[in-house]
Design a protein around this motif. Structure first.
Motif, mmCIF file in Angstrom:
data_model
loop_
_atom_site.group_PDB
_atom_site.id
_atom_site.type_symbol
_atom_site.label_atom_id
_atom_site.label_comp_id
_atom_site.label_asym_id
_atom_site.label_seq_id
_atom_site.Cartn_x
_atom_site.Cartn_y
_atom_site.Cartn_z
ATOM 1 N N LEU A 280 0.826 -1.216 0.000
ATOM 2 C CA LEU A 280 0.000 0.000 0.000
ATOM 3 C C LEU A 280 0.853 1.256 0.000
ATOM 4 O O LEU A 280 0.490 2.262 0.621
ATOM 5 C CB LEU A 280 -0.940 0.001 1.218
ATOM 6 C CG LEU A 280 -1.909 -1.174 1.332
ATOM 7 C CD1 LEU A 280 -2.747 -1.058 2.597
ATOM 8 C CD2 LEU A 280 -2.809 -1.245 0.111
ATOM 9 N N ALA A 282 1.320 3.260 -2.462
ATOM 10 C CA ALA A 282 0.633 4.324 -3.200
ATOM 11 C C ALA A 282 -0.424 5.016 -2.363
ATOM 12 O O ALA A 282 -0.878 6.107 -2.717
ATOM 13 C CB ALA A 282 -0.004 3.749 -4.469
ATOM 14 N N LEU A 283 -0.851 4.408 -1.261
ATOM 15 C CA LEU A 283 -1.881 4.994 -0.391
ATOM 16 C C LEU A 283 -1.265 5.641 0.832
ATOM 17 O O LEU A 283 -1.934 5.779 1.862
ATOM 18 C CB LEU A 283 -2.877 3.908 0.030
ATOM 19 C CG LEU A 283 -3.615 3.208 -1.107
ATOM 20 C CD1 LEU A 283 -4.567 2.166 -0.562
ATOM 21 C CD2 LEU A 283 -4.377 4.214 -1.968
ATOM 22 N N GLN A 284 0.003 6.023 0.756
ATOM 23 C CA GLN A 284 0.718 6.710 1.829
ATOM 24 C C GLN A 284 0.810 5.845 3.087
ATOM 25 O O GLN A 284 0.567 6.300 4.209
ATOM 26 C CB GLN A 284 0.060 8.061 2.152
ATOM 27 C CG GLN A 284 0.126 9.054 1.004
ATOM 28 C CD GLN A 284 -0.490 10.393 1.355
ATOM 29 O OE1 GLN A 284 -1.159 10.529 2.365
ATOM 30 N NE2 GLN A 284 -0.255 11.386 0.518
ATOM 31 N N ARG A 297 -5.145 11.858 6.488
ATOM 32 C CA ARG A 297 -5.379 13.283 6.223
ATOM 33 C C ARG A 297 -4.986 14.133 7.424
ATOM 34 O O ARG A 297 -3.816 14.449 7.613
ATOM 35 C CB ARG A 297 -6.824 13.535 5.803
ATOM 36 C CG ARG A 297 -7.038 14.898 5.156
ATOM 37 C CD ARG A 297 -8.427 15.051 4.611
ATOM 38 N NE ARG A 297 -8.649 16.347 4.025
ATOM 39 C CZ ARG A 297 -8.278 16.714 2.810
ATOM 40 N NH1 ARG A 297 -7.652 15.860 2.046
ATOM 41 N NH2 ARG A 297 -8.526 17.932 2.355
ATOM 42 N N ARG A 378 -6.982 -1.792 4.159
ATOM 43 C CA ARG A 378 -7.684 -1.228 3.008
ATOM 44 C C ARG A 378 -9.082 -0.723 3.350
ATOM 45 O O ARG A 378 -9.448 0.381 2.939
ATOM 46 C CB ARG A 378 -7.765 -2.270 1.882
ATOM 47 C CG ARG A 378 -6.441 -2.536 1.178
ATOM 48 C CD ARG A 378 -6.643 -3.494 0.018
ATOM 49 N NE ARG A 378 -5.401 -3.778 -0.691
ATOM 50 C CZ ARG A 378 -4.570 -4.735 -0.393
ATOM 51 N NH1 ARG A 378 -4.847 -5.537 0.622
ATOM 52 N NH2 ARG A 378 -3.461 -4.932 -1.088
ATOM 53 N N LEU A 381 -8.850 2.708 5.128
ATOM 54 C CA LEU A 381 -8.516 3.815 4.236
ATOM 55 C C LEU A 381 -9.666 4.123 3.286
ATOM 56 O O LEU A 381 -9.968 5.300 3.021
ATOM 57 C CB LEU A 381 -7.251 3.468 3.441
ATOM 58 C CG LEU A 381 -5.974 3.240 4.255
ATOM 59 C CD1 LEU A 381 -4.845 2.825 3.341
ATOM 60 C CD2 LEU A 381 -5.605 4.487 5.021
ATOM 61 N N ARG A 385 -11.718 7.669 3.194
ATOM 62 C CA ARG A 385 -11.778 8.461 1.969
ATOM 63 C C ARG A 385 -13.219 8.602 1.475
ATOM 64 O O ARG A 385 -13.603 9.654 0.944
ATOM 65 C CB ARG A 385 -10.919 7.783 0.907
ATOM 66 C CG ARG A 385 -10.825 8.560 -0.402
ATOM 67 C CD ARG A 385 -9.838 7.907 -1.350
ATOM 68 N NE ARG A 385 -10.295 6.612 -1.822
ATOM 69 C CZ ARG A 385 -9.797 5.456 -1.426
ATOM 70 N NH1 ARG A 385 -8.825 5.423 -0.525
ATOM 71 N NH2 ARG A 385 -10.253 4.315 -1.916
ATOM 72 N N SER A 473 -15.894 4.065 -3.652
ATOM 73 C CA SER A 473 -14.468 4.198 -3.311
ATOM 74 C C SER A 473 -13.821 2.832 -3.407
ATOM 75 O O SER A 473 -14.172 1.912 -2.652
ATOM 76 C CB SER A 473 -14.302 4.775 -1.895
ATOM 77 O OG SER A 473 -14.869 6.071 -1.814
ATOM 78 N N SER A 478 -6.558 4.777 -4.946
ATOM 79 C CA SER A 478 -6.546 5.979 -4.104
ATOM 80 C C SER A 478 -7.572 7.006 -4.540
ATOM 81 O O SER A 478 -7.532 8.135 -4.067
ATOM 82 C CB SER A 478 -5.149 6.614 -4.135
ATOM 83 O OG SER A 478 -4.790 6.966 -5.466
#
Length: 539
Positions: A280, A282-284, A297, A378, A381, A385, A473, A478
């Motif tokens: 993960l 790419a999802l920080q 965030r 997952r 997140l 989001r 989502s 992302s």
């Protein structure tokens, strides 16, 4: 005479000479051995070395045995009495020694019986507690088989490397049973240490809040402040250090088994979290040494794997203002534990499914590959989001209505309250018709919403227009997908329903205006603003 006949006669003569020499040597050894009985020095000079090594000098000598004079009857009687007395003494000594040996053997056997009784009574307690008892073969293959217990989650669907098998050993001195964990494989030595105290680790969830100052903001640096933390420390089974093996009706071995099972679950949870977090990026999501960092965030989530003693020794007490963050961290920790249980349940149910046909083998392999990935971070997140995008969509709709209603706040609030319908996170397959034909794993699964991408529906009726919004989502991406569909009525609304927010009579929205899909809330808001401002009878 020919040459051949001459050679044959020569060989015969040589054989006769050898035979005569051998017989003369034997005769000489015999005569020398006889002489050695009277004159050892003279006889040993002519003896062969082989004979000296094999037979002692003077072996053929003899001596005259003189018969002893017969004793009288009294001497014989005394000798017999003494012999009988000595025999009785020896017999009594042997009987007393045998009795002592039997007594010691009886005491040893009684001690062994008491030890076995203590051990097997403890074994019955474990069997009655529904623990799985299994035989374990030694690694060398020469020792006796041992009795073990399965404290892992292999039968529950776990595919973790450490199967959770312990040994139920017996103390040779007291006969008490004690629990000993079996060495795990080398593949999990990075997480689990050989020391039992070091292997007792917990998954600790910490929440940090970004707090940036003016100077740090100019430099692009932000500070973080700990605002909440949670772990499963309150659920750790108590540790038993009892000399008698049990207290308050609790067996020490059972407490040790439950404690080992608890920490094994924590170890597997962190292992699966690290395994998922590594995919993960790419999802920080970052993975460091026994630490997983997740950006949420305005918050930062850190997942640590710390020893139990270190968590107990922590003196940090969050203030009262962070109680909500402590509760949130606790909910995240519970969510991770429940999702791992759900994954075990999926694995167990997949083992019970019948084999598929050859025509569906490729599809089955794809589904198996998709389901083999453990999903823990997952859903967290994706739903974070998803809720954030819902707020952005609601804000965009409110701003557009403020422009259309000429800043009439009361009118906009009435429209948002009465004419906007929101179905939040309706991605339950049991509630949606398009997911009605799914696999058996979906039925009666309370965690199915966490395994499917979150989906929310919005419906806004404003004058002649009906706006349908489907927000999805993706769990593996992302971004969020927003499907916008706008319909209108072909006829003007009646004068009775023109100024009513929710018309009583049904309205036929059969005139399509737009059907668009977006991957961001900004372009969604711009497109909706343009459509609403350029559609007749809406401005």
């Amino acid at each position: 005479m020919s040459t051949e006949e001459f050679l044959e006669k020569k060989e015969e003569a040589v054989k006769d000479v050898d035979t005569a020499l051998n017989e003369s040597s034997l005769s000489l050894d015999f005569v020398s051995l006889l002489i050695s009985s009277l004159r050892p020095a003279a006889g040993s000079l002519s003896m062969s070395p082989k004979l000296k090594q094999s037979v002692k000098t003077g072996s053929l000598s003899s001596a005259v045995i003189k018969p002893q004079a017969r004793d009288g009857a009294e001497v014989v009687a005394v000798r017999e009495r003494k012999g009988k007395a000595v025999g009785r003494g020896w017999k009594l000594q042997s009987l007393s020694q045998a009795a002592q040996d039997l007594r010691l053997a009886s005491e040893c056997l009684q001690n062994e019986v008491s030890k076995e009784e203590i051990y097997w009574s403890s074994m019955l307690k474990i069997v009655h507690s529904d623990e799985v008892i299994i035989p374990i073969s030694p690694a060398d293959g020469r020792s006796a088989r041992q009795i073990g217990v399965k404290y892992g989650f292999g039968d529950a669907g776990s595919v973790y490397y450490d199967k959770g098998i312990g040994l139920l050993r017996k103390d040779n001195d007291t006969g008490k049973m004690y629990f000993e964990k079996q060495r795990s494989s080398s593949q999990v030595r990075g997480i689990q240490n050989d020391n039992d105290s070091d292997s007792e680790k917990l998954v600790l969830v910490k929440l940090y809040k970004h707090s940036s100052t003016t100077q740090n903001a100019e430099n692009g640096n932000t500070d973080i402040t700990l605002v909440g933390e949670a772990s499963a420390i309150d659920s750790v089974p108590e540790q038993t250090n009892y000399d008698n093996g049990s207290v308050a009706g609790k067996s020490k071995v059972l407490c040790d088994i439950k404690r080992a099972r608890f920490f094994l679950f924590e170890e597997e949870l962190f292992y699966q979290l690290v395994k998922e977090a590594a995919t993960l990026g790419a999802l920080q999501v970052k993975v460091e040494s026994e630490c997983i960092t997740v950006e949420l965030r305005h918050l930062m989530l850190k997942i640590l794997f710390l020893p139990l003693a270190e968590i107990k020794d922590t003196k940090y007490h969050p203030p009262a203002t962070t109680e909500q963050f402590n509760r949130k961290a606790k909910e995240i920790s519970i969510f991770f534990h429940l999702m791992l249980c759900s994954q075990h349940r999926h694995n167990l149910q997949r083992k019970c499914l019948p084999p598929v046909s050859l025509s569906k083998q490729q599809l089955y392999n794809t589904q198996q590959l998709a389901q083999s990935v453990v999903i823990l971070i997952r859903p967290l997140l994706a739903y974070q989001r998803h809720h954030r995008n819902i707020l952005k969509v609601m804000t965009s709709i409110r701003l557009i209505l403020m422009d259309l209603e000429l800043k009439n706040l009361k009118r906009v609030d009435d429209i948002m309250t009465k004419q906007l319908k929101l179905m939040l996170c309706c991605n339950d397959p049991n509630r949606l018709t398009r997911y009605s034909r799914k696999d058996k794993l979906i039925k009666n699964n309370p965690f199915i919403r966490c395994l499917i991408s979150p989906l929310s529906l919005m419906e806004l009726r404003y004058k002649r227009v009906r706006i349908l919004i489907e927000l999805t989502s993706d769990l593996t991406a992302s971004f969020s997908s927003i499907n916008l569909k706008i319909d209108a009525t072909k006829e003007e609304l009646s004068s009775e329903n023109a100024n009513v927010l929710v018309p009583e009579a049904p309205v036929d929205y059969s005139l399509p205006i737009a059907d668009l899909t977006f991957n961001g809330t900004t372009e969604f808001g711009d497109s909706l603003w343009w459509i609403m401002h350029n559609t007749p009878d809406i401005q």
